[in-house]
Design a protein around this motif. Sequence first.
Motif, PDB file in Angstrom:
ATOM      1  N   ILE A 175      -2.675  -6.743  -3.106  1.00 43.93           N
ATOM      2  CA  ILE A 175      -1.849  -7.354  -2.071  1.00 43.93           C
ATOM      3  C   ILE A 175      -0.781  -6.346  -1.663  1.00 43.93           C
ATOM      4  CG2 ILE A 175      -0.122  -9.162  -1.620  1.00 43.93           C
ATOM      5  CD1 ILE A 175      -2.898 -10.271  -1.609  1.00 43.93           C
ATOM      6  N   PRO A 176      -0.533  -6.121  -0.370  1.00 42.72           N
ATOM      7  CA  PRO A 176       0.504  -5.178   0.042  1.00 42.72           C
ATOM      8  C   PRO A 176       1.853  -5.468  -0.621  1.00 42.72           C
ATOM      9  CG  PRO A 176      -0.789  -5.822   1.945  1.00 42.72           C
ATOM     10  CD  PRO A 176      -1.249  -6.683   0.796  1.00 42.72           C
ATOM     11  N   PHE A 177       2.483  -4.427  -1.113  1.00 39.57           N
ATOM     12  CA  PHE A 177       3.736  -4.543  -1.854  1.00 39.57           C
ATOM     13  C   PHE A 177       4.808  -5.269  -1.029  1.00 39.57           C
ATOM     14  CE2 PHE A 177       7.737  -2.399  -3.464  1.00 39.57           C
ATOM     15  CZ  PHE A 177       7.761  -3.068  -4.681  1.00 39.57           C
ATOM     16  N   ASN A 178       4.911  -4.960   0.272  1.00 41.26           N
ATOM     17  CA  ASN A 178       5.925  -5.602   1.110  1.00 41.26           C
ATOM     18  C   ASN A 178       5.738  -7.110   1.193  1.00 41.26           C
ATOM     19  OD1 ASN A 178       7.121  -3.187   1.592  1.00 41.26           O
ATOM     20  ND2 ASN A 178       6.423  -2.970   3.710  1.00 41.26           N
ATOM     21  N   LEU A 179       4.479  -7.559   1.164  1.00 46.40           N
ATOM     22  CA  LEU A 179       4.232  -8.999   1.208  1.00 46.40           C
ATOM     23  C   LEU A 179       4.703  -9.674  -0.070  1.00 46.40           C
ATOM     24  CD1 LEU A 179       0.704  -9.263   2.885  1.00 46.40           C
ATOM     25  CD2 LEU A 179       2.968  -9.203   3.950  1.00 46.40           C
ATOM     26  N   LEU A 180       4.553  -8.985  -1.202  1.00 47.36           N
ATOM     27  CA  LEU A 180       5.057  -9.535  -2.468  1.00 47.36           C
ATOM     28  C   LEU A 180       6.578  -9.617  -2.466  1.00 47.36           C
ATOM     29  CD1 LEU A 180       2.792  -7.941  -5.199  1.00 47.36           C
ATOM     30  CD2 LEU A 180       3.236 -10.370  -4.884  1.00 47.36           C
ATOM     31  N   ILE A 181       7.232  -8.578  -1.971  1.00 47.07           N
ATOM     32  CA  ILE A 181       8.696  -8.601  -1.908  1.00 47.07           C
ATOM     33  C   ILE A 181       9.165  -9.743  -1.018  1.00 47.07           C
ATOM     34  CG2 ILE A 181      10.708  -7.340  -1.045  1.00 47.07           C
ATOM     35  CD1 ILE A 181       9.448  -4.777  -1.987  1.00 47.07           C
ATOM     36  N   ASP A 182       8.539  -9.894   0.160  1.00 43.29           N
ATOM     37  CA  ASP A 182       8.961 -10.929   1.093  1.00 43.29           C
ATOM     38  C   ASP A 182       8.589 -12.327   0.615  1.00 43.29           C
ATOM     39  OD1 ASP A 182       9.947  -8.919   2.650  1.00 43.29           O
ATOM     40  OD2 ASP A 182       8.293  -8.924   4.086  1.00 43.29           O
ATOM     41  N   SER A 183       7.618 -12.439  -0.282  1.00 46.68           N
ATOM     42  CA  SER A 183       7.252 -13.740  -0.858  1.00 46.68           C
ATOM     43  C   SER A 183       8.205 -14.167  -1.963  1.00 46.68           C
ATOM     44  CB  SER A 183       5.822 -13.683  -1.419  1.00 46.68           C
ATOM     45  OG  SER A 183       4.876 -13.455  -0.405  1.00 46.68           O
ATOM     46  N   ASN A 184       9.023 -13.225  -2.434  1.00 42.86           N
ATOM     47  CA  ASN A 184       9.936 -13.503  -3.554  1.00 42.86           C
ATOM     48  C   ASN A 184      11.339 -12.970  -3.234  1.00 42.86           C
ATOM     49  OD1 ASN A 184       7.953 -14.433  -5.884  1.00 42.86           O
ATOM     50  ND2 ASN A 184       6.978 -12.697  -4.858  1.00 42.86           N
ATOM     51  N   PRO A 185      11.964 -13.524  -2.180  1.00 42.77           N
ATOM     52  CA  PRO A 185      13.231 -12.955  -1.705  1.00 42.77           C
ATOM     53  C   PRO A 185      14.376 -13.075  -2.696  1.00 42.77           C
ATOM     54  CG  PRO A 185      12.786 -15.052  -0.624  1.00 42.77           C
ATOM     55  CD  PRO A 185      11.544 -14.693  -1.387  1.00 42.77           C
ATOM     56  N   ASN A 186      14.260 -13.973  -3.666  1.00 43.49           N
ATOM     57  CA  ASN A 186      15.350 -14.177  -4.623  1.00 43.49           C
ATOM     58  C   ASN A 186      15.188 -13.372  -5.912  1.00 43.49           C
ATOM     59  OD1 ASN A 186      16.632 -16.082  -2.912  1.00 43.49           O
ATOM     60  ND2 ASN A 186      15.236 -17.679  -3.647  1.00 43.49           N
ATOM     61  N   LEU A 187      14.153 -12.541  -5.972  1.00 43.29           N
ATOM     62  CA  LEU A 187      13.917 -11.734  -7.165  1.00 43.29           C
ATOM     63  C   LEU A 187      14.338 -10.292  -6.918  1.00 43.29           C
ATOM     64  CD1 LEU A 187      10.388 -12.888  -8.412  1.00 43.29           C
ATOM     65  CD2 LEU A 187      12.622 -13.645  -9.210  1.00 43.29           C
ATOM     66  N   ASN A 188      14.828  -9.643  -7.959  1.00 39.15           N
ATOM     67  CA  ASN A 188      15.090  -8.211  -7.916  1.00 39.15           C
ATOM     68  C   ASN A 188      13.782  -7.498  -8.233  1.00 39.15           C
ATOM     69  OD1 ASN A 188      15.758  -5.546  -8.359  1.00 39.15           O
ATOM     70  ND2 ASN A 188      17.549  -5.972  -9.619  1.00 39.15           N
ATOM     71  N   PRO A 189      13.179  -6.820  -7.253  1.00 37.29           N
ATOM     72  CA  PRO A 189      11.856  -6.232  -7.482  1.00 37.29           C
ATOM     73  C   PRO A 189      11.865  -5.129  -8.534  1.00 37.29           C
ATOM     74  CG  PRO A 189      12.770  -5.461  -5.402  1.00 37.29           C
ATOM     75  CD  PRO A 189      13.673  -6.555  -5.892  1.00 37.29           C
ATOM     76  N   ASN A 190      13.029  -4.596  -8.835  1.00 32.07           N
ATOM     77  CA  ASN A 190      13.128  -3.510  -9.812  1.00 32.07           C
ATOM     78  C   ASN A 190      13.417  -3.997 -11.228  1.00 32.07           C
ATOM     79  OD1 ASN A 190      12.808  -1.482  -7.778  1.00 32.07           O
ATOM     80  ND2 ASN A 190      14.937  -1.868  -7.173  1.00 32.07           N
TER      81      ASN A 190
END
Length: 395
Positions: free
Chosen positions: A20-35
């Motif tokens: 799954i494209p990384f940007n879609l995962l980030i935008d699906s989880n706006p309240n998480l710190n991706p790092n």
Amino acid sequence: MEVRVRSGDTLWYYSQLFQIPFNLLIDSNPNLNPNQLIIGRTVHIPGFTTQTYTVKGGDTFWRLATRRNLTVDALLLLNQNQNPTQLVIGQSVILPQRVITPVLDRQIEYDFSTLSRDLNALMEVYPFIRIETIGQSVLGKPIQEIRIGKGEKKVHLNASFHANEWITSAILMACLNTFLLSLTNGNSIRGFSPLPLYETAELSIVPMVNPDGVDLVLNGPPSEMREELVGINRGSTDFTGWKANIRGVDLNNQFPAKWEIEKERKEEKAPAPRDYPGETPLSEPETIAMANLARVRQFDRLLAIHTQGEEFYWGYEGMEPSESILLAQEFERVSGYQSVRYIDSYAGYKDWFIQEFRKPGFTIELGLGINPLPLSQFDEIYDEFFGIFLASIYM
């Protein structure tokens, strides 16, 4: 689909695990710190659902994963309490299921409850979209906007300004579903990769501007308003030809772009099934919501979807920018619809948008026939309009 974070997991790893494209995962989880994912936290994986599977003889996680073109760890992530080496016949396990077909039904009468169901279904599978309520109808139904992407180019489309043009909502939602499906599966659509479109544009969609009117056409009048509405409808209980909102105001004759001319020349001088522009411009909650939306979002281009005529209008009093010509040429090429620059009509949403912002605005007339158009035209209209839908984003 939801998964629980394990030690060492990252969004980048999930991106690779489920392709799954990384940007879609980030935008699906706006309240998480991706790092810095926290162990035990829930992460949304777009483009997947889950199914409960009953273990059969000979099953192993490796075999189950291979059948789905996934790694074993994708299954282990969803079954963290299971012993991967000791599957027991009759035991239940959770399997990820990639969504590869449209979530939404096609060719159905499309009322407000159907739209609400579909919005929930899309949010479940594609949590990177955002849904906001931009206003309410006369009867208090939410007028909802869907937003996709975070690019600088801002593109807006809307449908069902007119009640008996409800098929436009179904068509627009089907186009959106195709776009979302291609994003999570990495498939090109008509020669275009969808991810660059997602990254360079923000798409705004209001799929049903006039929910009260659509429900009146498809389901009949609310019992408490039946007598009033039959009176406005010239004594008829057949509401299939009704265009206006529930108060008998034609919403696409409501905008302050030579509204006075439309008010004067319209035969209807009181609430009616169609063509009555109201006592003042922007008197209706639906048109107020749409005008406010355009002011807040500052769209770069706007498409209002109507029926019928297999043509589109894109000029207003010479205020349209030169960019409109190029867009009109492309829309004509990809759809086969006739491009019409000027028509003798004012006070529409497209007219007001061009006048107010000096940016490209279009009224697209889908299909041919008498409104409401039959569902038998759905596939043909969808094929013609989908090219315009894509061109509005990539041009």
